[in-house]
Design a protein around this motif. Structure first.
Motif, PDB file in Angstrom:
ATOM      1  N   UNK A 266      28.671  47.612  37.624  1.00 31.94           N
ATOM      2  CA  UNK A 266      29.605  46.624  37.292  1.00 31.94           C
ATOM      3  C   UNK A 266      30.027  47.078  35.824  1.00 31.94           C
ATOM      4  N   UNK A 267      28.980  47.223  34.994  1.00 25.62           N
ATOM      5  CA  UNK A 267      29.344  47.687  33.659  1.00 25.62           C
ATOM      6  C   UNK A 267      30.080  48.904  33.499  1.00 25.62           C
ATOM      7  N   UNK A 268      29.898  49.941  34.312  1.00 27.40           N
ATOM      8  CA  UNK A 268      30.459  50.856  34.458  1.00 27.40           C
ATOM      9  C   UNK A 268      32.122  50.848  34.431  1.00 27.40           C
ATOM     10  N   UNK A 269      32.427  50.199  35.542  1.00 23.18           N
ATOM     11  CA  UNK A 269      33.675  49.745  35.792  1.00 23.18           C
ATOM     12  C   UNK A 269      34.611  49.179  34.623  1.00 23.18           C
ATOM     13  N   UNK A 270      33.811  48.231  33.993  1.00 26.35           N
ATOM     14  CA  UNK A 270      34.229  47.419  32.827  1.00 26.35           C
ATOM     15  C   UNK A 270      34.632  48.368  31.830  1.00 26.35           C
ATOM     16  N   UNK A 271      33.667  49.301  31.575  1.00 25.81           N
ATOM     17  CA  UNK A 271      33.978  50.279  30.538  1.00 25.81           C
ATOM     18  C   UNK A 271      35.263  51.160  30.960  1.00 25.81           C
ATOM     19  N   UNK A 272      35.528  51.336  32.138  1.00 22.74           N
ATOM     20  CA  UNK A 272      36.661  52.142  32.508  1.00 22.74           C
ATOM     21  C   UNK A 272      38.038  51.235  32.444  1.00 22.74           C
ATOM     22  N   UNK A 273      37.977  49.991  32.415  1.00 23.55           N
ATOM     23  CA  UNK A 273      39.354  49.247  32.418  1.00 23.55           C
ATOM     24  C   UNK A 273      39.599  48.949  30.736  1.00 23.55           C
TER      25      UNK A 273
ATOM     26  N   UNK B 174      26.256  40.740  36.602  1.00 25.70           N
ATOM     27  CA  UNK B 174      27.041  41.809  37.253  1.00 25.70           C
ATOM     28  C   UNK B 174      28.346  40.919  37.801  1.00 25.70           C
ATOM     29  N   UNK B 175      28.111  39.698  38.220  1.00 25.00           N
ATOM     30  CA  UNK B 175      29.579  39.210  38.996  1.00 25.00           C
ATOM     31  C   UNK B 175      30.547  38.810  37.736  1.00 25.00           C
ATOM     32  N   UNK B 176      29.992  38.516  36.431  1.00 25.25           N
ATOM     33  CA  UNK B 176      30.729  38.439  35.282  1.00 25.25           C
ATOM     34  C   UNK B 176      31.492  39.618  34.992  1.00 25.25           C
ATOM     35  N   UNK B 177      30.891  40.585  34.915  1.00 25.19           N
ATOM     36  CA  UNK B 177      31.322  42.078  34.445  1.00 25.19           C
ATOM     37  C   UNK B 177      32.579  42.330  35.775  1.00 25.19           C
TER      38      UNK B 177
ATOM     39  N   UNK C  34      41.832  46.283  44.401  1.00 17.13           N
ATOM     40  CA  UNK C  34      41.702  45.822  45.739  1.00 17.13           C
ATOM     41  C   UNK C  34      39.937  46.266  45.937  1.00 17.13           C
ATOM     42  N   UNK C  35      39.695  47.500  45.622  1.00 23.27           N
ATOM     43  CA  UNK C  35      38.323  47.903  45.637  1.00 23.27           C
ATOM     44  C   UNK C  35      37.358  47.095  44.790  1.00 23.27           C
ATOM     45  N   UNK C  36      37.838  46.632  43.546  1.00 26.99           N
ATOM     46  CA  UNK C  36      37.051  45.904  42.775  1.00 26.99           C
ATOM     47  C   UNK C  36      36.809  44.393  43.453  1.00 26.99           C
ATOM     48  N   UNK C  37      37.886  43.873  43.903  1.00 21.67           N
ATOM     49  CA  UNK C  37      37.925  42.630  44.454  1.00 21.67           C
ATOM     50  C   UNK C  37      37.016  42.426  45.669  1.00 21.67           C
ATOM     51  N   UNK C  38      36.926  43.719  46.459  1.00 20.21           N
ATOM     52  CA  UNK C  38      36.047  43.737  47.532  1.00 20.21           C
ATOM     53  C   UNK C  38      34.668  43.599  47.120  1.00 20.21           C
TER      54      UNK C  38
END
Length: 524
Positions: free
Chosen positions: A105-112, A163-166, A202-206
């Protein structure tokens, strides 16, 4: 339009393929390989690492090429995303699913967050366009992650909550990306980014709204792989292929312009030569005025002597030159060759003389001490005028320090480099500077001018000349090799005697020249 339709069809096929794969996963594969879903998840995360690794390379390459400098920060954030995914794989290997999900979750947050930099670059402070502030921003974000990781430890609050908040924050930002790209005025250009962000969203929402499981992570990351593929392709196409195609098109136009330039010049020259004979008297008077602006044929500045000769092929010449003092220690000289001959070329020499040699002493020294600065100024002034497109000229400008004997020079596209003859017999061409012909290419091409220097010694001689002196086809006096051999064979002569020998070769044909001949012989 056809290309846009092809791109849309390609994107549509890709989306349908992924939908089919998602459906296949849900209905067949997850059931058939239920015992091996963990290995399937490991494979999927490895593919994510590989896909975003390629994306890091593309982003960083674009930033280093200067195509999209803001991708520098995006590349860093994507790299840290990959790094966090590696950590997540380590936790997965130890069956620590909560910690794994948290790091993913933190990794994807980094990306955005990294993407927010380039997506909203035009709205950020200009200060952050400096590369050192980009690095500082990366360090701040890294520190932020460390703080969030500490807060996310079970001792502070449940790691699942972190993780949910991220994930929720990541999904929110991705939704903003989707809306931003959809409502951009250049939607046709950014269509690939739109598809990429939709897939990521969409992938993130899933992964955010569904219960955490291997199936959820596999489905969500499959969409993220698709998004990274769209992202990478759009970077490659819009930042590399499209500029390359535009550059090739511009190069073809430039080559066509250069190819037709000589034909246009010859046509204009023929028209000038066929001018009505009633203008002969006026031309003779104009000739007197033009030649009155030339310096003396022999000039001495301390222990440096200059001999100059001027042989126009018509009454009015497209060649011009001048020698003048900048101050007590510096002398400047230039030669220029305007396209064509006759009245139009002579008028251009008057324009050139006015802009190359300022009447203001301070401006004369300011530009004269740095030849590249003078040529840059002259090029800009030329492009501010409304001259015909076919008019152009080449020139050579140099400044000599009479005390140190250092010659500073710059060529403006001169097609015949001056030649230095040492007393020892060495020969050197002054062709190390950078420049470009003076022509109307403003908006198509921005040339660079760079001066070079050479140290002169007592006894050195330099011949500055226009191409008429070595054009065997038009004038038949010398070619370049013959000219060098001529100087070597007459090394023992004084500069004055050598000058007389050169003019002796030109005098028999000076009334039937097909191109102007101008040269300056300098002896230290």
């Amino acid at each position: 339009m056809i290309q846009r339709l092809k791109k849309t069809q390609m994107h549509t096929v890709a989306v349908l393929a992924v939908i089919l794969l998602l459906t296949l996963n849900q209905t067949v594969l997850f059931t058939a390989f239920a015992p091996g879903l963990t290995e399937y998840l490991v494979t999927m995360l490895g593919m994510v690492i590989l896909a975003f690794g390629f994306l890091v390379n593309g982003l960083y390459f674009n930033s280093q090429m200067g195509i999209k400098k803001w991708h520098h920060v995006t590349a860093y954030s994507t790299f840290f995303m990959v790094f966090n995914y590696v950590i997540g794989l380590v936790f997965l290997s130890r069956d620590n699913l909560s910690e794994m999900a948290y790091y993913l979750s933190m990794a994807r947050l980094w990306f955005v967050i990294g993407n927010a930099v380039w997506l909203y670059a035009d709205r950020l402070s200009l200060t952050f366009k400096d590369i050192k502030y980009k690095h500082l921003g990366v360090l701040v974000l890294l520190l932020l992650q460390l703080i969030v990781v500490l807060l996310g430890m079970p001792s502070v609050w449940a790691i699942e909550t972190g993780a949910f908040l991220a994930d929720a924050f990541t999904a929110s930002i991705l939704l903003i990306y989707v809306l931003n790209t959809f409502f951009r005025e250049d939607m046709a250009v950014s269509r690939g980014y739109f598809y990429a962000f939709v897939a990521l969203f969409v992938g993130q929402v899933v992964m955010t709204l569904s219960a955490m499981s291997a199936e959820t992570l596999i489905q969500g990351h499959l969409l993220w792989i698709l998004g990274s593929a769209f992202y990478w392709k759009e970077i490659h196409v819009s930042n590399l292929l499209v500029p390359k195609q535009e550059t090739l098109q511009l190069q073809n136009q430039f080559n066509l312009y250069a190819k037709n330039l000589k034909k246009i010049i010859d046509k204009k020259t023929l028209q000038v030569r066929e001018v009505n004979k009633k203008l002969i008297d006026e031309l003779e008077y104009a000739k007197i005025i033009q030649q009155s602006l030339l310096p003396d044929r022999k000039m001495n500045y301390r222990d440096v002597t200059f001999y100059s000769e001027y042989f126009p092929c018509e009454r009015l010449s497209g060649d011009f030159y001048d020698l003048y003092r900048l101050d007590d220690d510096h002398v400047a000289l230039y030669l220029l060759d305007v396209s064509g001959h006759g009245i139009s070329a002579a008028l251009m020499t008057m324009f050139s003389s006015n802009y190359l040699k300022s009447n203001d002493q301070n401006l004369m020294r300011y530009r004269g001490f740095k030849p590249e600065r003078n040529l840059r100024h002259f090029y800009d002034q030329f492009n501010h005028m409304n001259f015909p497109d076919e008019v152009h000229m080449v020139l050579f400008y140099a400044t000599l320090n009479l005390s140190t004997k250092v010659l500073t020079y710059c060529s403006g596209g001169m097609n015949c480099a001056p030649i230095k003859f040492s007393k020892s017999g060495d020969v050197r061409y002054l062709d190390d500077s950078e420049g470009f012909p003076i022509c109307r290419l403003d908006g198509f091409f921005t040339p660079e001018f760079k001066s070079e220097q050479i140290q002169l010694e007592k006894g050195d001689r330099i011949l500055f000349f226009t191409d008429g002196l070595v054009d065997m086809e038009k004038n038949g006096v010398f070619d370049t090799d013959e000219l060098v051999d001529f100087f070597k064979a007459h090394t023992a002569l004084s500069a004055n005697e050598l000058n007389r020998e050169i003019t002796r070769r030109i005098d028999p044909i000076k009334n039937r020249l097909n191109d102007d001949i101008t040269y300056i012989l300098m002896e230290v």
